[in-house]
Design a protein around this motif. Structure first.
Motif, PDB file in Angstrom:
ATOM      1  N   PHE A   1      -3.401  11.361  -0.332  1.00  0.00           N
ATOM      2  CA  PHE A   1      -4.034  12.313   0.594  1.00  0.00           C
ATOM      3  C   PHE A   1      -3.335  13.668   0.595  1.00  0.00           C
ATOM      4  CE2 PHE A   1      -6.297   9.213   3.779  1.00  0.00           C
ATOM      5  CZ  PHE A   1      -7.209   8.904   2.787  1.00  0.00           C
ATOM      6  N   SER A   2      -2.399  13.909  -0.368  1.00  0.00           N
ATOM      7  CA  SER A   2      -1.758  15.242  -0.304  1.00  0.00           C
ATOM      8  C   SER A   2      -2.241  16.161  -1.425  1.00  0.00           C
ATOM      9  CB  SER A   2      -0.242  15.154  -0.215  1.00  0.00           C
ATOM     10  OG  SER A   2       0.330  14.685  -1.400  1.00  0.00           O
ATOM     11  N   ARG A   3      -1.807  15.924  -2.663  1.00  0.00           N
ATOM     12  CA  ARG A   3      -2.266  16.764  -3.762  1.00  0.00           C
ATOM     13  C   ARG A   3      -2.460  15.928  -5.019  1.00  0.00           C
ATOM     14  NH1 ARG A   3      -3.664  19.727  -0.396  1.00  0.00           N
ATOM     15  NH2 ARG A   3      -3.059  21.896  -0.025  1.00  0.00           N
ATOM     16  N   GLY A   4      -3.547  16.202  -5.765  1.00  0.00           N
ATOM     17  CA  GLY A   4      -3.898  15.411  -6.945  1.00  0.00           C
ATOM     18  C   GLY A   4      -2.834  15.456  -8.033  1.00  0.00           C
ATOM     19  N   ALA A   5      -2.215  16.639  -8.222  1.00  0.00           N
ATOM     20  CA  ALA A   5      -1.302  16.814  -9.360  1.00  0.00           C
ATOM     21  C   ALA A   5       0.023  16.086  -9.177  1.00  0.00           C
ATOM     22  CB  ALA A   5      -1.061  18.300  -9.610  1.00  0.00           C
ATOM     23  N   ILE A   6       0.216  15.409  -8.047  1.00  0.00           N
ATOM     24  CA  ILE A   6       1.450  14.624  -7.884  1.00  0.00           C
ATOM     25  C   ILE A   6       1.326  13.319  -8.689  1.00  0.00           C
ATOM     26  CG2 ILE A   6       2.926  13.432  -6.169  1.00  0.00           C
ATOM     27  CD1 ILE A   6       2.070  15.722  -4.208  1.00  0.00           C
ATOM     28  N   ILE A   7       0.078  12.954  -8.996  1.00  0.00           N
ATOM     29  CA  ILE A   7      -0.162  11.731  -9.785  1.00  0.00           C
ATOM     30  C   ILE A   7      -0.519  12.114 -11.222  1.00  0.00           C
ATOM     31  CG2 ILE A   7      -1.707   9.745 -10.053  1.00  0.00           C
ATOM     32  CD1 ILE A   7      -1.927   9.577  -7.068  1.00  0.00           C
TER      33      ILE A   7
ATOM     34  N   ILE B   1       0.874  -1.191   0.000  1.00  0.00           N
ATOM     35  CA  ILE B   1       0.000   0.000   0.000  1.00  0.00           C
ATOM     36  C   ILE B   1       0.901   1.228   0.000  1.00  0.00           C
ATOM     37  CG2 ILE B   1      -1.765   1.319   1.226  1.00  0.00           C
ATOM     38  CD1 ILE B   1      -2.877  -1.228   2.378  1.00  0.00           C
ATOM     39  N   LEU B   2       0.716   2.085  -1.006  1.00  0.00           N
ATOM     40  CA  LEU B   2       1.516   3.309  -1.125  1.00  0.00           C
ATOM     41  C   LEU B   2       0.662   4.500  -0.701  1.00  0.00           C
ATOM     42  CD1 LEU B   2       4.190   4.615  -2.159  1.00  0.00           C
ATOM     43  CD2 LEU B   2       3.019   4.937  -4.355  1.00  0.00           C
ATOM     44  N   ILE B   3       1.223   5.302   0.212  1.00  0.00           N
ATOM     45  CA  ILE B   3       0.489   6.470   0.724  1.00  0.00           C
ATOM     46  C   ILE B   3       1.239   7.730   0.321  1.00  0.00           C
ATOM     47  CG2 ILE B   3      -0.223   7.657   2.846  1.00  0.00           C
ATOM     48  CD1 ILE B   3      -0.320   4.663   4.001  1.00  0.00           C
ATOM     49  N   ASN B   4       0.578   8.614  -0.417  1.00  0.00           N
ATOM     50  CA  ASN B   4       1.260   9.839  -0.835  1.00  0.00           C
ATOM     51  C   ASN B   4       0.951  10.997   0.104  1.00  0.00           C
ATOM     52  OD1 ASN B   4       2.700  11.786  -2.276  1.00  0.00           O
ATOM     53  ND2 ASN B   4       0.870  12.351  -3.416  1.00  0.00           N
ATOM     54  N   LEU B   5       2.030  11.500   0.737  1.00  0.00           N
ATOM     55  CA  LEU B   5       1.907  12.699   1.579  1.00  0.00           C
ATOM     56  C   LEU B   5       3.001  13.706   1.241  1.00  0.00           C
ATOM     57  CD1 LEU B   5       0.878  11.174   5.014  1.00  0.00           C
ATOM     58  CD2 LEU B   5      -0.470  12.672   3.557  1.00  0.00           C
ATOM     59  N   LEU B   6       3.362  13.748  -0.052  1.00  0.00           N
ATOM     60  CA  LEU B   6       4.367  14.725  -0.488  1.00  0.00           C
ATOM     61  C   LEU B   6       3.695  16.073  -0.726  1.00  0.00           C
ATOM     62  CD1 LEU B   6       6.225  12.615  -3.211  1.00  0.00           C
ATOM     63  CD2 LEU B   6       7.251  13.446  -1.063  1.00  0.00           C
TER      64      LEU B   6
ATOM     65  N   ALA C   1      -7.426   2.396  -5.723  1.00  0.00           N
ATOM     66  CA  ALA C   1      -6.860   3.688  -5.302  1.00  0.00           C
ATOM     67  C   ALA C   1      -7.896   4.443  -4.480  1.00  0.00           C
ATOM     68  CB  ALA C   1      -6.456   4.518  -6.518  1.00  0.00           C
ATOM     69  N   VAL C   2      -7.460   4.977  -3.340  1.00  0.00           N
ATOM     70  CA  VAL C   2      -8.320   5.857  -2.534  1.00  0.00           C
ATOM     71  C   VAL C   2      -7.798   7.273  -2.775  1.00  0.00           C
ATOM     72  CG1 VAL C   2      -9.090   6.475  -0.218  1.00  0.00           C
ATOM     73  CG2 VAL C   2      -8.656   4.070  -0.772  1.00  0.00           C
ATOM     74  N   LEU C   3      -8.625   8.097  -3.411  1.00  0.00           N
ATOM     75  CA  LEU C   3      -8.171   9.446  -3.797  1.00  0.00           C
ATOM     76  C   LEU C   3      -9.002  10.503  -3.062  1.00  0.00           C
ATOM     77  CD1 LEU C   3      -7.873   8.847  -7.674  1.00  0.00           C
ATOM     78  CD2 LEU C   3      -6.107   8.529  -5.927  1.00  0.00           C
ATOM     79  N   ASP C   4      -8.310  11.316  -2.278  1.00  0.00           N
ATOM     80  CA  ASP C   4      -8.969  12.393  -1.532  1.00  0.00           C
ATOM     81  C   ASP C   4      -8.752  13.743  -2.218  1.00  0.00           C
ATOM     82  OD1 ASP C   4     -10.279  13.579   0.764  1.00  0.00           O
ATOM     83  OD2 ASP C   4      -8.302  14.237   1.464  1.00  0.00           O
ATOM     84  N   VAL C   5      -7.781  13.749  -3.154  1.00  0.00           N
ATOM     85  CA  VAL C   5      -7.376  15.009  -3.781  1.00  0.00           C
ATOM     86  C   VAL C   5      -7.248  14.795  -5.285  1.00  0.00           C
ATOM     87  CG1 VAL C   5      -6.227  16.090  -1.797  1.00  0.00           C
ATOM     88  CG2 VAL C   5      -5.005  14.360  -3.123  1.00  0.00           C
ATOM     89  N   PHE C   6      -7.560  15.840  -6.047  1.00  0.00           N
ATOM     90  CA  PHE C   6      -7.604  15.735  -7.502  1.00  0.00           C
ATOM     91  C   PHE C   6      -6.948  16.973  -8.107  1.00  0.00           C
ATOM     92  CE2 PHE C   6     -10.854  13.274  -5.548  1.00  0.00           C
ATOM     93  CZ  PHE C   6     -10.783  12.060  -6.239  1.00  0.00           C
TER      94      PHE C   6
END
Ligand code: NDP
Length: 317
Positions: A230-236, A198-203, A253-258
């Motif tokens: 959970f940080s910012r959509g544009a990182i993906i 499980i990869l969690i993005n908090l950058l 994928a659980v996406l909180d930000v777009f």
């Protein structure tokens, strides 16, 4: 007499709530909205408190020394500082709030358990009355990797570690962390991804992290890996993520930000069974604790001229 300007893109009732809360902590300060400050008073403004401001409003204050953000993410302001809309010498302080970090850690834990315990699959099985037990994995065997080990990343790592997850993290500078493997650099990132369930993005979103998680990098994850952003959509790079979800290389994928919020009502992401959509709620700002932190930073500055840790504009965070 020094004046503090409060600049926010929020609705006027929210602006009033902020000013009331901050004023309660800073009774000797004059905190005004930009429209309440005339040209000669503008010269006395040395601090701005901001919550999603229009950066152009900051240019009216020639003697501004520092900006206290009530938000954690400050990428829009950093862009303006790089573009020099806001003077180069002005310092920017983001919100560092242990309460918000705790909320983020709780959110990450909740959605990690959601993925670990196969909840998306069970919801789909229930929809077709399917009774099927899926394999379960123990926390110690689940490799959870966190991108970013800052104020939020560290709170998340500590919480997951306490529950025996097999945790790793990736940061720009190396760290010695007890029981948590730390990776740095592009090679380090690729290595970490290859060992991640499980990869969690908090950058933070910066010029270096924009679309960082593209097809090439996300393909380094083992087949069936899951992602929480959970940080910012544009990182993906979202179109590339969608392809990896379609091919089942990434299973959910659980996406909180777009990249564009709110997500458009006709966006096909809403109906994608392999995506859980959240409306940017993983760690909302707590107005009371944020107001207290901003006020404390300002009192400290008034007492001994020390500005809290500032954003490194070159690094973007
Ligand atoms: P910090 O600035 O405290 O930490 C950032 C982390 O990312 C650090 O560990 C840093 O490395 C690492 N990092 C930054 N750039 C790079 C890079 N180029 N390569 C590798 N590592 C990098 O941020 P926070 O933890 O306070 O917040 C993170 C983000 O979370 C915010 O920017 C915001 O966008 C988002 N957020 C989302 C919320 C939501 O509700 N969805 C709520 C609040 C925030 P190092 O340690 O070496 O400096």
């Amino acid at each position: 007499m020094k004046i503090i300007v409060f600049i926010s893109g929020s609705a006027s009732d929210i602006q009033s709530q902020w000013i009331t809360l901050i004023n309660k902590q800073l009774v000797n300060e004059t905190i005004l909205l930009p429209q309440q400050i005339n040209a000669s008073q503008a010269e006395n403004v040395d601090i701005a408190i901001v919550a999603n401001p229009d950066p152009k409003e900051l240019t009216r204050f020639p003697n501004l020394i520092w900006i206290q953000s009530l938000w954690v993410g400050v990428e829009n302001l950093v862009d303006e500082m790089i573009g020099e809309t806001v003077g180069k010498s002005v310092k920017l302080v983001k919100l560092v709030d242990p309460q918000l970090a705790k909320t983020m850690a709780e959110s990450v834990l909740a959605w990690t358990l959601y993925l670990q315990r196969n909840m998306p699959e069970y919801a789909q099985q229930q929809a077709i009355s399917q009774w099927k037990q899926l394999p379960s994995i123990m926390s110690e065997d689940l490799r959870v990797s966190v991108l970013g080990a800052g104020s939020l990343g560290m709170a998340v790592l500590d919480t997951l570690k306490k529950l025996d997850y097999n945790v790793s993290c990736w940061s720009r500078t190396p760290k010695q962390l007890n029981g948590i493997k730390n990776y740095t650099g592009f090679d380090g990132l690729q290595e970490m991804l290859s060992k991640t369930d499980i990869l969690i993005n908090l950058l933070p979103l910066t010029q270096y992290t924009y679309h960082l998680l593209n097809k090439e990098l996300l393909s380094q994850l083992p087949t069936g890996a899951k992602l929480i952003n959970f940080s910012r959509g544009a990182i993906i790079n979202t179109p590339e993520l969608l392809k990896l979800l379609e091919s089942k290389h990434i299973s959910h994928a659980v996406l909180d930000v777009f990249e564009h919020e709110p997500l458009a009502t006709n966006d096909p992401i809403w109906g994608n069974p392999n995506i859980t959509v959240l409306p940017h709620i993983s760690a909302p700002t707590n107005m009371l604790s944020a107001a207290k932190i901003a006020a404390k930073n300002i009192s400290t500055y008034r007492e001994n001229n020390v500005i809290p840790n500032t954003i490194d504009v070159k690094q973007g965070y």
